[in-house]
Motif scaffolding. Sequence first.
Motif, PDB file in Angstrom:
ATOM      1  N   ILE A  25     -60.455  33.893 -33.061  1.00  0.00           N
ATOM      2  CA  ILE A  25     -60.922  33.289 -31.811  1.00  0.00           C
ATOM      3  C   ILE A  25     -61.520  31.911 -32.122  1.00  0.00           C
ATOM      4  O   ILE A  25     -62.407  31.812 -32.961  1.00  0.00           O
ATOM      5  CB  ILE A  25     -61.991  34.177 -31.132  1.00  0.00           C
ATOM      6  CG1 ILE A  25     -61.446  35.591 -30.915  1.00  0.00           C
ATOM      7  CG2 ILE A  25     -62.434  33.567 -29.807  1.00  0.00           C
ATOM      8  CD1 ILE A  25     -62.486  36.582 -30.425  1.00  0.00           C
ATOM      9  N   PRO A  26     -61.069  30.848 -31.454  1.00  0.00           N
ATOM     10  CA  PRO A  26     -61.529  29.495 -31.775  1.00  0.00           C
ATOM     11  C   PRO A  26     -62.882  29.113 -31.150  1.00  0.00           C
ATOM     12  O   PRO A  26     -63.109  27.966 -30.804  1.00  0.00           O
ATOM     13  CB  PRO A  26     -60.402  28.618 -31.229  1.00  0.00           C
ATOM     14  CG  PRO A  26     -59.901  29.376 -30.046  1.00  0.00           C
ATOM     15  CD  PRO A  26     -60.000  30.836 -30.450  1.00  0.00           C
ATOM     16  N   VAL A  27     -63.771  30.100 -30.976  1.00  0.00           N
ATOM     17  CA  VAL A  27     -65.092  29.855 -30.404  1.00  0.00           C
ATOM     18  C   VAL A  27     -66.108  30.563 -31.303  1.00  0.00           C
ATOM     19  O   VAL A  27     -65.853  31.674 -31.775  1.00  0.00           O
ATOM     20  CB  VAL A  27     -65.179  30.395 -28.950  1.00  0.00           C
ATOM     21  CG1 VAL A  27     -66.581  30.240 -28.381  1.00  0.00           C
ATOM     22  CG2 VAL A  27     -64.168  29.685 -28.054  1.00  0.00           C
ATOM     23  N   ASN A  28     -67.271  29.936 -31.504  1.00  0.00           N
ATOM     24  CA  ASN A  28     -68.276  30.537 -32.388  1.00  0.00           C
ATOM     25  C   ASN A  28     -68.904  31.777 -31.758  1.00  0.00           C
ATOM     26  O   ASN A  28     -68.869  31.972 -30.541  1.00  0.00           O
ATOM     27  CB  ASN A  28     -69.342  29.506 -32.773  1.00  0.00           C
ATOM     28  CG  ASN A  28     -70.189  29.084 -31.598  1.00  0.00           C
ATOM     29  OD1 ASN A  28     -71.013  29.847 -31.104  1.00  0.00           O
ATOM     30  ND2 ASN A  28     -70.000  27.843 -31.145  1.00  0.00           N
ATOM     31  N   ILE A  29     -69.503  32.627 -32.617  1.00  0.00           N
ATOM     32  CA  ILE A  29     -70.029  33.911 -32.148  1.00  0.00           C
ATOM     33  C   ILE A  29     -71.225  33.756 -31.210  1.00  0.00           C
ATOM     34  O   ILE A  29     -71.459  34.617 -30.373  1.00  0.00           O
ATOM     35  CB  ILE A  29     -70.382  34.852 -33.316  1.00  0.00           C
ATOM     36  CG1 ILE A  29     -71.518  34.297 -34.162  1.00  0.00           C
ATOM     37  CG2 ILE A  29     -69.148  35.144 -34.158  1.00  0.00           C
ATOM     38  CD1 ILE A  29     -72.089  35.285 -35.167  1.00  0.00           C
ATOM     39  N   TRP A  30     -71.981  32.654 -31.328  1.00  0.00           N
ATOM     40  CA  TRP A  30     -73.100  32.428 -30.411  1.00  0.00           C
ATOM     41  C   TRP A  30     -72.579  32.214 -28.994  1.00  0.00           C
ATOM     42  O   TRP A  30     -73.022  32.847 -28.050  1.00  0.00           O
ATOM     43  CB  TRP A  30     -73.949  31.249 -30.887  1.00  0.00           C
ATOM     44  CG  TRP A  30     -75.080  30.966 -29.950  1.00  0.00           C
ATOM     45  CD1 TRP A  30     -75.148  30.001 -28.988  1.00  0.00           C
ATOM     46  CD2 TRP A  30     -76.304  31.708 -29.845  1.00  0.00           C
ATOM     47  NE1 TRP A  30     -76.335  30.081 -28.301  1.00  0.00           N
ATOM     48  CE2 TRP A  30     -77.063  31.124 -28.810  1.00  0.00           C
ATOM     49  CE3 TRP A  30     -76.828  32.803 -30.528  1.00  0.00           C
ATOM     50  CZ2 TRP A  30     -78.312  31.595 -28.441  1.00  0.00           C
ATOM     51  CZ3 TRP A  30     -78.080  33.266 -30.163  1.00  0.00           C
ATOM     52  CH2 TRP A  30     -78.809  32.670 -29.135  1.00  0.00           C
ATOM     53  N   ASP A  31     -71.611  31.298 -28.849  1.00  0.00           N
ATOM     54  CA  ASP A  31     -71.071  31.009 -27.522  1.00  0.00           C
ATOM     55  C   ASP A  31     -70.241  32.165 -26.964  1.00  0.00           C
ATOM     56  O   ASP A  31     -70.099  32.287 -25.749  1.00  0.00           O
ATOM     57  CB  ASP A  31     -70.251  29.722 -27.537  1.00  0.00           C
ATOM     58  CG  ASP A  31     -71.143  28.488 -27.634  1.00  0.00           C
ATOM     59  OD1 ASP A  31     -72.273  28.518 -27.114  1.00  0.00           O
ATOM     60  OD2 ASP A  31     -70.713  27.487 -28.237  1.00  0.00           O
ATOM     61  N   LEU A  32     -69.723  33.012 -27.848  1.00  0.00           N
ATOM     62  CA  LEU A  32     -69.012  34.202 -27.374  1.00  0.00           C
ATOM     63  C   LEU A  32     -69.983  35.252 -26.822  1.00  0.00           C
ATOM     64  O   LEU A  32     -69.569  36.192 -26.163  1.00  0.00           O
ATOM     65  CB  LEU A  32     -68.188  34.826 -28.501  1.00  0.00           C
ATOM     66  CG  LEU A  32     -66.879  34.132 -28.838  1.00  0.00           C
ATOM     67  CD1 LEU A  32     -66.274  34.726 -30.100  1.00  0.00           C
ATOM     68  CD2 LEU A  32     -65.906  34.219 -27.682  1.00  0.00           C
ATOM     69  N   GLY A  33     -71.275  35.093 -27.106  1.00  0.00           N
ATOM     70  CA  GLY A  33     -72.265  36.053 -26.617  1.00  0.00           C
ATOM     71  C   GLY A  33     -72.369  37.291 -27.491  1.00  0.00           C
ATOM     72  O   GLY A  33     -72.805  38.349 -27.034  1.00  0.00           O
TER      73      GLY A  33
END
Length: 106
Positions: A25-33
Amino acid sequence: MTQEEKTKIEEKIVDVLKTVYDPEIPVNIWDLGMIYKIDVKDDATVDLDMTFTAPSCPAADFILEDVRSKVDSVEGVKSANVNLVFEPAWDQSMMSEEARVELGFE
């Protein structure tokens, strides 16, 4: 440790969590919630609760170790205890607006 010191450490932890990615997934784990709790204790230890987007995440071990090592490396943190939790279950509503846009949900 004062509340101000704890807050500064927590901000640094959030910064390093934004550098952790699920390889799929090209999004960091913080922004993924995926981070549910960051608790900086008076003795400079950190309890962190996190989850995965799916319980059977093939990159789970890699991500957990990445989180643990990066939080451990934050100045002012003595040690990090990363707890994997599945309650509440993760869903798309937990993502930041940036993450939803990046992944095409907005």
